[in-house]
Design an enzyme around this catalytic site. Sequence first.
Site, mmCIF file in Angstrom:
data_model
loop_
_atom_site.group_PDB
_atom_site.id
_atom_site.type_symbol
_atom_site.label_atom_id
_atom_site.label_comp_id
_atom_site.label_asym_id
_atom_site.label_seq_id
_atom_site.Cartn_x
_atom_site.Cartn_y
_atom_site.Cartn_z
ATOM 1 N N HIS A 1 12.619 0.378 -19.823
ATOM 2 C CA HIS A 1 11.428 -0.370 -19.983
ATOM 3 C C HIS A 1 11.157 -0.974 -18.763
ATOM 4 O O HIS A 1 11.875 -1.498 -17.982
ATOM 5 C CB HIS A 1 11.585 -1.368 -21.178
ATOM 6 C CG HIS A 1 10.346 -1.942 -21.592
ATOM 7 N ND1 HIS A 1 9.818 -2.912 -21.016
ATOM 8 C CD2 HIS A 1 9.413 -1.377 -22.484
ATOM 9 C CE1 HIS A 1 8.556 -3.288 -21.461
ATOM 10 N NE2 HIS A 1 8.206 -2.344 -22.384
ATOM 11 N N GLU B 1 4.053 3.925 -19.788
ATOM 12 C CA GLU B 1 3.667 2.497 -19.909
ATOM 13 C C GLU B 1 3.180 1.949 -18.374
ATOM 14 O O GLU B 1 3.945 1.652 -17.720
ATOM 15 C CB GLU B 1 4.525 1.611 -20.340
ATOM 16 C CG GLU B 1 5.073 2.148 -21.991
ATOM 17 C CD GLU B 1 5.443 0.791 -22.533
ATOM 18 O OE1 GLU B 1 5.085 0.377 -23.524
ATOM 19 O OE2 GLU B 1 6.642 0.197 -22.056
HETATM 20 P P1 PGA Z 1 2.231 -4.603 -25.062
HETATM 21 O O1 PGA Z 1 3.696 -3.923 -24.479
HETATM 22 O O2 PGA Z 1 1.577 -3.762 -26.325
HETATM 23 O O3 PGA Z 1 2.226 -5.963 -25.349
HETATM 24 O O4 PGA Z 1 1.417 -4.499 -23.591
HETATM 25 C C1 PGA Z 1 3.865 -2.795 -24.723
HETATM 26 C C2 PGA Z 1 5.468 -2.588 -24.105
HETATM 27 O O5 PGA Z 1 5.645 -3.477 -22.986
HETATM 28 O O6 PGA Z 1 6.343 -1.970 -24.376
#
Ligand code: PGA
Length: 241
Positions: free
Chosen positions: A91, A158
């Site tokens: 992550h 992401e």
């Molecule tokens: P968020 O986080 O939906 O608050 O942007 C997603 C993540 O970091 O996995």
Amino acid sequence: MSKLLVANWKMQLLTGEAETLARLIVQERSAHEVVLCPSFPALDAIGRVIKRSKIKLGGQDLFWEKRGPFTGQVSADQLKEAGCKYVLVGHSERRKLGEINALVNKKLVAAFSGGLLPILCVGEKNAKNASVEVKRQLRGAINGLRLRHREHFVVAYEPVWAIGQHPARLANVVKMHLFIRYLIKRGLPDIKLSQFRVIYGGGLAASDAKNFLAAAEIDGLLVGGASLTLRDFRPILRLRL
Ligand code: PGA
């Protein structure tokens, strides 16, 4: 059609709060495959809450060694024992603390050999550099990986700049998902399409989720902030496609 909805609760909830939220989520009986990723100390309690439901448990991280003197680390076997099926790997909030691609690679390998289904997170810091950064992260992570027939994994795209903010434009996300699929097929030539899914995360609110989930190229969502209350998460859990 059902998709994968992963709730990443980060370090946002105490165990009692997480239990209450998990109970409410169970009652929703979402048609989607839901995965809850609480903090390590809450895994056991959440595992008990979701036991008789279809909801799955996920860890937020793991260490690559099986066992030994590694203070503060958690192994794949320990996550399995706590009831996890999934684990987040790489992550961006961990990468920010120094987790480089080579370590992400070790964690990915450890997740597979421990029988967990990894959710490998990739995403660029700078939108202008997206494909170069994502390619480097993905290549680094799957380097030397040999998947057995039964093994599956998930890639979560992401963009770092979208997390906790606003989602990327859907058209760009779709393009990036196609690019990620291409990179995986190239990096792991024997892989079958059914062995991996590509999901999106970053800044999602219920209002965006419908369009994102409706896109054929997007196999699911990784949700942080909007998974922390039933009010925000319920509309996502209830989406019909
Ligand atoms: P968020 O986080 O939906 O608050 O942007 C997603 C993540 O970091 O996995």
